[in-house]
Every structure is written in C-alpha cells, then in structure tokens.
Design a protein around this motif. Sequence first.
Motif: not given
Lengths: 89, 90
Positions: A3-22
């Motif tokens: 579960d921890f690792l799944l949360v980690y992957n989801r967090m990576t995806e979410l934050c990447f989607r939101h923060c990396v625009c350039n």
Amino acid sequence: LRDFLLVYNRMTELCFRHCVCNLNYRLLTGREESCLDSCAARLVRANHRLMGTYVGLVPALLQRRAAEHGALAGPSGPPASPEPAPGSA
Amino acid sequence: MDPLRAQQLAAELEVEMMADMYNRMTQACHRKCVPPFYKESELSKGECVCLDRCVAKYLEVHERMGKKLTELSLQDEELLKRMQQGSGSA
C-alpha cells in the motif's frame, strides 16, 4: 509495504502532473522543485488527516450498522421451522 | 518467514511497482506530449523530444518523492518517539 508503494506511485503521478508543466528542459527548474516538495508534504499531511478522521468515524458507523442489522433480525424472530413432511406421520 | 522467500516476495513486489510506475509515467507523458490529433501517424520531432524530457523528469520526480517521503516519515517517527517519551516521563 504494498500500500505504501502504491501511495508513493500515485503521489509521484499527481505531483508530476500538477507541478511539471515546462518540458523545454531536461532538468527540473527551481520552481518545479519547490512545487514538488510542497506537493509531497501536502499529500502526506492530507493522508494523515484523512486516516485520522476515518479511524475516528468507522467504529461509530460499524456500531450503527450492527444495531440496524440486529433490529432487522430481532422483530421477525427466528425463521419458521419447516412444515413436517406429509408422509411422516 | 524464510529469508529467501521474503527476498523473493520483495523482488516480485518491486517488479510490480516498477510496472505500475511505468504505466503511470506512460499515461502522464502521453497526456503532456502527444496532443489528441490523429491526422498523422508519425510523431513530430517536438513530440519526440518532449517525450524524452518527460521520461527523464518523471524519473527524477519519482526519486525526489521517495527521498521526501522517507524524510517526512522519519520526522513523524521522531515526533512520535518524543511524544511517547513525554507521556512516559509524566
């Protein structure tokens, strides 16, 4: 751990989607780095709060459900015994 | 649990998580770099370069998130320890 690792992957995806625009550069910019740090901290805190609230609310919910289930089973009484077979007497 | 079995399970879990990460990365980079106009089948140079950079950035973000998560969970552990010590001594 799973579960921890799944949360980690989801967090990576979410934050990447939101923060990396350039995508003009290969490396992360300073702005993206600070956004990612804030995103990670916020998600972790949100997760903690969520868990705390959930843990607080679930026992009452389960109790209520058990009481409702008991109320439904109680008045109807135990199921009626089957009729004796016609040729048994 | 048998240490060899534990190692095997850990390896399987790692492979599964890497596959999950790969799928998410594919989805995210496709969304960012490949616009939904399907007139041509070939990718433009800009789209190719975007995908390369996207993958590099995603992997860096993944690493950074891992470090941040470790840092935050260590902070939480320390806080919990301090609270327990505080309530124990009282």
